[in-house]
Design a protein around this motif. Structure first.
Motif, PDB file in Angstrom:
ATOM      1  N   LYS A 173       0.852  -1.188  -0.038  1.00 39.02           N
ATOM      2  CA  LYS A 173       0.068  -0.108  -0.009  1.00 39.02           C
ATOM      3  C   LYS A 173       0.890   1.354  -0.038  1.00 39.02           C
ATOM      4  N   SER A 174       2.029   1.240   0.764  1.00 39.70           N
ATOM      5  CA  SER A 174       2.849   2.424   0.804  1.00 39.70           C
ATOM      6  C   SER A 174       4.230   2.004   1.101  1.00 39.70           C
ATOM      7  N   GLY A 175       5.113   2.710   0.939  1.00 40.87           N
ATOM      8  CA  GLY A 175       6.462   2.319   1.579  1.00 40.87           C
ATOM      9  C   GLY A 175       7.366   1.718   0.360  1.00 40.87           C
ATOM     10  N   LYS A 176       8.259   0.955   0.555  1.00 45.52           N
ATOM     11  CA  LYS A 176       9.378   0.411  -0.454  1.00 45.52           C
ATOM     12  C   LYS A 176       9.394  -1.139  -0.201  1.00 45.52           C
ATOM     13  N   TYR A 177       9.436  -1.849  -1.393  1.00 50.64           N
ATOM     14  CA  TYR A 177       9.691  -3.018  -1.303  1.00 50.64           C
ATOM     15  C   TYR A 177      10.585  -3.247  -2.529  1.00 50.64           C
ATOM     16  N   LYS A 178      11.788  -4.016  -2.512  1.00 55.25           N
ATOM     17  CA  LYS A 178      12.693  -4.048  -3.803  1.00 55.25           C
ATOM     18  C   LYS A 178      13.435  -5.313  -3.296  1.00 55.25           C
ATOM     19  N   SER A 179      13.410  -6.265  -4.165  1.00 60.55           N
ATOM     20  CA  SER A 179      14.365  -7.468  -4.186  1.00 60.55           C
ATOM     21  C   SER A 179      15.089  -7.658  -5.586  1.00 60.55           C
ATOM     22  N   THR A 180      16.460  -8.054  -5.148  1.00 59.48           N
ATOM     23  CA  THR A 180      17.135  -8.606  -6.213  1.00 59.48           C
ATOM     24  C   THR A 180      17.670  -9.867  -6.287  1.00 59.48           C
ATOM     25  N   PHE A 181      17.083 -10.642  -5.511  1.00 65.77           N
ATOM     26  CA  PHE A 181      17.311 -12.158  -5.621  1.00 65.77           C
ATOM     27  C   PHE A 181      16.460 -12.610  -6.681  1.00 65.77           C
ATOM     28  N   ASN A 182      16.980 -13.491  -7.290  1.00 63.89           N
ATOM     29  CA  ASN A 182      16.083 -14.113  -8.773  1.00 63.89           C
ATOM     30  C   ASN A 182      15.053 -14.762  -8.388  1.00 63.89           C
ATOM     31  N   ASN A 183      15.444 -15.802  -7.534  1.00 60.66           N
ATOM     32  CA  ASN A 183      14.351 -16.825  -7.175  1.00 60.66           C
ATOM     33  C   ASN A 183      14.024 -17.093  -5.656  1.00 60.66           C
ATOM     34  N   MET A 184      13.014 -16.962  -5.343  1.00 57.39           N
ATOM     35  CA  MET A 184      12.885 -17.121  -3.644  1.00 57.39           C
ATOM     36  C   MET A 184      11.664 -18.188  -3.582  1.00 57.39           C
ATOM     37  N   GLN A 185      11.643 -19.067  -2.543  1.00 60.52           N
ATOM     38  CA  GLN A 185      10.913 -20.119  -2.251  1.00 60.52           C
ATOM     39  C   GLN A 185      10.227 -20.328  -1.044  1.00 60.52           C
ATOM     40  N   LEU A 186       9.340 -20.917  -0.784  1.00 62.29           N
ATOM     41  CA  LEU A 186       8.709 -20.805   0.496  1.00 62.29           C
ATOM     42  C   LEU A 186       8.209 -22.251   0.744  1.00 62.29           C
ATOM     43  N   VAL A 187       8.696 -22.669   2.169  1.00 59.57           N
ATOM     44  CA  VAL A 187       8.001 -24.126   2.550  1.00 59.57           C
ATOM     45  C   VAL A 187       7.311 -23.746   4.167  1.00 59.57           C
ATOM     46  N   SER A 188       5.781 -24.052   3.779  1.00 59.55           N
ATOM     47  CA  SER A 188       5.406 -23.737   5.160  1.00 59.55           C
ATOM     48  C   SER A 188       3.902 -24.546   5.246  1.00 59.55           C
ATOM     49  N   SER A 189       3.193 -24.445   6.267  1.00 59.24           N
ATOM     50  CA  SER A 189       1.981 -25.270   6.415  1.00 59.24           C
ATOM     51  C   SER A 189       0.870 -24.778   5.255  1.00 59.24           C
ATOM     52  N   ASP A 190       0.998 -23.506   5.121  1.00 61.05           N
ATOM     53  CA  ASP A 190      -0.110 -22.991   4.306  1.00 61.05           C
ATOM     54  C   ASP A 190       0.073 -23.491   2.764  1.00 61.05           C
ATOM     55  N   ALA A 191       1.584 -23.524   2.602  1.00 63.75           N
ATOM     56  CA  ALA A 191       1.810 -24.040   0.996  1.00 63.75           C
ATOM     57  C   ALA A 191       1.588 -25.532   1.214  1.00 63.75           C
ATOM     58  N   GLN A 192       1.650 -26.375   2.282  1.00 66.78           N
ATOM     59  CA  GLN A 192       1.414 -27.674   2.469  1.00 66.78           C
ATOM     60  C   GLN A 192      -0.106 -27.961   1.922  1.00 66.78           C
ATOM     61  N   LYS A 193      -0.775 -27.057   2.899  1.00 68.30           N
ATOM     62  CA  LYS A 193      -2.410 -27.096   2.475  1.00 68.30           C
ATOM     63  C   LYS A 193      -2.773 -26.858   1.308  1.00 68.30           C
ATOM     64  N   GLN A 194      -2.255 -25.704   0.576  1.00 66.02           N
ATOM     65  CA  GLN A 194      -2.635 -25.516  -0.664  1.00 66.02           C
ATOM     66  C   GLN A 194      -2.296 -26.808  -1.808  1.00 66.02           C
ATOM     67  N   LEU A 195      -1.018 -27.296  -1.547  1.00 68.16           N
ATOM     68  CA  LEU A 195      -0.820 -28.463  -2.487  1.00 68.16           C
ATOM     69  C   LEU A 195      -2.001 -29.573  -2.536  1.00 68.16           C
ATOM     70  N   ILE A 196      -2.350 -29.836  -1.218  1.00 68.98           N
ATOM     71  CA  ILE A 196      -3.179 -30.824  -0.932  1.00 68.98           C
ATOM     72  C   ILE A 196      -4.576 -30.436  -1.406  1.00 68.98           C
TER      73      ILE A 196
END
Length: 470
Positions: free
Chosen positions: A60-83
């Protein structure tokens, strides 16, 4: 140098239904070569901050900047979504189809190595739906760690893994940390990797403390923030005290030479087990060893219960007993139940639903039931959230509610299948103390399933190891 920068970041994450998590005035920078650990209580916002870090929050406001090319997440929510995605498929997907996907770039040699060390090679031709919770988590880890990512967020990566798998994963992560940046969310302090360089303490959606390469004293001071001062805990008494004599002369559960197999593959065999009243048990075994399968024989949720010699609460399986004849005596919590409990009812009604063994509440509760539920809410420190929707609570708070839901009717048999998954240190200790009190109160007999040897509970003196029946 690669980095992710959030400066005076204001945004939000959209959750289930109409729930929304607001992030305000977040300042956080993760640079190449840094290994972060986020700590904080359940509901503090750790998972939300991680989602914002990898760009999943709406700015909504402020700054977000990433120079990482590839970011991954492992979490319970990701597991739920896969299921969830798999359930919506018409045809079941094989494990190898999810691992060797053609629409992603990955390090094939590393992926093959991870499949081998995490013991997934024999499961490649199995349907994803048939995997245990721990095996599903391993699949997510394998895909994320071998995806050529620059930054990997691991939100409770050890949840659901047995002791051997946890030790293997720790070694793998230490090796990969030389060229991958990690951000961990961990609730168990004994799981903190030695290579962590930066510690962050999260509270109310803000990074309140950040320490770079802290000494032992600084780290100890940070850990003290996680430990709540425990008041004297008292278990609310049942409305009607259960009979103390009903099962003195007969077992609650008796299995004789039980065998379970699927497609010609044995899960366990020749298992004889007798559970007597107030004889509390700890059940252990590796991922896929048949722990949940065994519990489902007792509850009647596995059709092979009718092929075995099983007696439960005086009923011989297959003798005409109804499901209610059995389940009225059982309180139950498991990861599968948590995954299935997706109804938008209040925290208070979630607990009351335990009286009716229902997912959701469809009957008018009595005044006594409402009072009992409020007493349990106060016990776990969630009184102020009694009207909050279950789906809008944090994972840890949801878990606490479901544990109390299992306990509230003081069942004859209380089955706790990995009850501490997803809980922070303070709530984990609170649950362990609750279980200890239940064992001592002599209103329920406890079966406790857990991978962590350190979580032994006073009062539980009987142990069943699934490895003995393979």
């Amino acid at each position: 140098m690669q980095s992710v920068v959030l400066e005076k970041f204001n945004g939000y994450l959209q959750g289930q239904g109409k729930s929304r998590y607001e992030i305000s005035d977040l300042n956080w920078q993760v640079n190449q070569g840094q290994q972060w650990l986020l700590l904080g209580a359940n509901g503090a916002g750790k998972s939300a901050l991680c989602a914002a870090l990898i760009g999943e929050a709406k700015l909504k406001s402020g700054k977000y900047k990433s120079t990482f090319n590839n970011m991954q997440l492992v979490s319970s929510d990701a597991q739920k979504q896969l299921i969830k995605d798999e359930i919506e498929h018409e045809q079941p997907t094989l494990v190898k189809e999810l691992i060797f996907t053609t629409n992603a770039t990955y390090n094939h040699a590393l992926r093959m190595e991870l499949i081998e060390v995490l013991n997934l090679s024999t499961l490649l031709n199995k349907h994803f739906r048939d995997l245990s919770t721990g095996e599903t988590r391993k699949l997510l880890l394998i895909n994320a760690l071998s995806s050529n990512a620059d930054l990997v967020v691991l939100d409770e990566p050890y949840d659901g893994l047995d002791k051997s798998s946890c030790e293997t994963l720790t070694k793998v992560l230490a090796k990969l940390s030389t060229h991958i940046n990690f951000v961990f969310v961990l609730n168990r302090l004994d799981e903190v990797p030695e290579f962590i360089t930066h510690y962050g303490y999260v509270n109310e959606g803000k990074l309140q403390h950040a320490l770079a390469n802290p000494d032992n004293e600084q780290r100890a001071d940070l850990f003290k923030l996680l430990h709540l001062t425990h008041t004297s805990l008292a278990i609310p008494q049942p409305e009607n005290t259960p009979s103390q004599t009903e099962y003195i002369d007969s077992p609650l559960v008796k299995l004789t030479n039980a065998n379970v197999a699927y497609g010609g593959v044995s899960i366990f065999k020749n298992l004889t087990w007798q559970i007597n009243q107030y004889q509390h048990w700890q059940l252990s075994g590796k991922n896929g060893s048949g722990k949940t399968c065994l519990l489902n024989l007792i509850t009647g949720d596995n059709p092979q219960c009718y092929n075995n010699d099983i007696q439960v609460f005086g009923f011989k399986r297959g003798s005409g007993e109804s499901i209610w004849d059995i389940k009225q005596h059982i309180g139950f919590i498991s990861n599968a139940l948590h995954m299935d409990y997706r109804v938008s009812i209040s925290a208070l009604n979630t607990i009351i639903s335990g009286f009716y063994d229902s997912i959701g509440l469809y009957q008018k509760p009595t005044d006594a039931q409402i009072m009992a539920a409020k007493q349990w809410l106060a016990l776990i420190g969630l009184s102020e959230k009694q009207n909050t929707s279950f789906t809008q609570l944090s994972y840890g708070d949801q878990r606490m509610l479901l544990i109390v839901r299992a306990m509230i009717k003081h069942p004859t048999l209380l089955i706790l299948d990995e009850p501490c998954l997803g809980l922070d240190e303070a709530n984990r200790q609170r649950v362990l103390l609750l279980i200890e009190k239940v064992c001592a109160a002599k209103t329920s007999t406890v079966i406790y399933v857990n991978h962590h040897a350190a979580d032994k509970i006073k009062g539980i003196e009987n142990y069943l190891k699934m490895e003995d029946f393979h």
